[in-house]
Design an enzyme around this catalytic site. Structure first.
Site, PDB file in Angstrom:
ATOM      1  N   GLU A  90      10.102 -13.400 -14.898  1.00  0.00           N
ATOM      2  CA  GLU A  90      11.029 -13.000 -15.964  1.00  0.00           C
ATOM      3  C   GLU A  90      12.134 -12.108 -15.401  1.00  0.00           C
ATOM      4  OE1 GLU A  90       7.748 -12.818 -15.868  1.00  0.00           O
ATOM      5  OE2 GLU A  90       6.836 -12.817 -17.861  1.00  0.00           O
TER       6      GLU A  90
ATOM      7  N   CYS B  78       4.136  -9.411 -18.820  1.00  0.00           N
ATOM      8  CA  CYS B  78       3.593  -8.085 -18.538  1.00  0.00           C
ATOM      9  C   CYS B  78       4.476  -7.010 -19.188  1.00  0.00           C
ATOM     10  CB  CYS B  78       3.451  -7.859 -17.035  1.00  0.00           C
ATOM     11  SG  CYS B  78       5.018  -7.502 -16.194  1.00  0.00           S
TER      12      CYS B  78
ATOM     13  N   CYS C 288       7.987  -6.489 -17.698  1.00  0.00           N
ATOM     14  CA  CYS C 288       8.929  -7.563 -18.067  1.00  0.00           C
ATOM     15  C   CYS C 288       9.393  -7.394 -19.508  1.00  0.00           C
ATOM     16  CB  CYS C 288       8.282  -8.933 -17.878  1.00  0.00           C
ATOM     17  SG  CYS C 288       8.074  -9.350 -16.138  1.00  0.00           S
TER      18      CYS C 288
END
Ligand code: THU
Length: 132
Positions: A57, A88, A91
């Site tokens: 990302e 996560c 991100c």
């Protein structure tokens, strides 16, 4: 789910196949869509010094920013290995910086799921907190 979402998830899946993930063997791909419709992709890139690894990302978002993006509308994220994944925390915060509105993921049956960033990062901290 719109054809658009399916096509973005398919693009994310293709870029995930290029991931450099020799340590975790967990390959992730992400595709971002800007307000003008342009699209940028990224995969995770790991490092022998594990902390230097970069998530898919963040790679997609920083690639878009390097081309002048200041806002991102949509991100599609696909993991190839293991159960469908969600982004996560780091991100999610990077997405927050660029105003991501829609997050497209795969569910456990391979279907498309659309979430808002607020679903994923409620009560978030963002750039406006530093405006005075
Ligand atoms: N990873 C991502 O690319 N995005 C996430 O949101 C979660 C994790 C990568 C980092 C690492 O290369 C591998 O997946 C296992 O954590």
């Amino acid at each position: 789910m719109t054809l658009d979402a399916e096509s973005l998830l398919a693009q994310a899946e293709r870029i995930a196949a290029t991931a450099y993930a020799p340590y975790s063997r967990f390959r992730v791909g992400a595709v971002v869509v800007l307000p003008d419709g342009s699209i940028f992709a990224g995969c995770n890139v790991e490092n022998a010094a594990y902390g230097a690894s970069v998530c898919a990302e963040v790679n997609a978002i920083t690639t878009a920013v390097a081309k002048g993006a200041t806002e991102i509308d949509t991100i599609a994220i696909v993991c190839l290995d293991g159960a469908p994944c969600t982004p996560c925390g780091n991100c999610r915060q990077v997405m927050r910086e660029f105003g991501v509105k829609s997050v497209l993921l795969r569910d456990s049956s391979g279907g498309a799921v659309e979430l808002t960033l607020d679903d994923l990062l409620p009560m978030s901290f963002g750039p406006e907190a530093l405006e005075s």
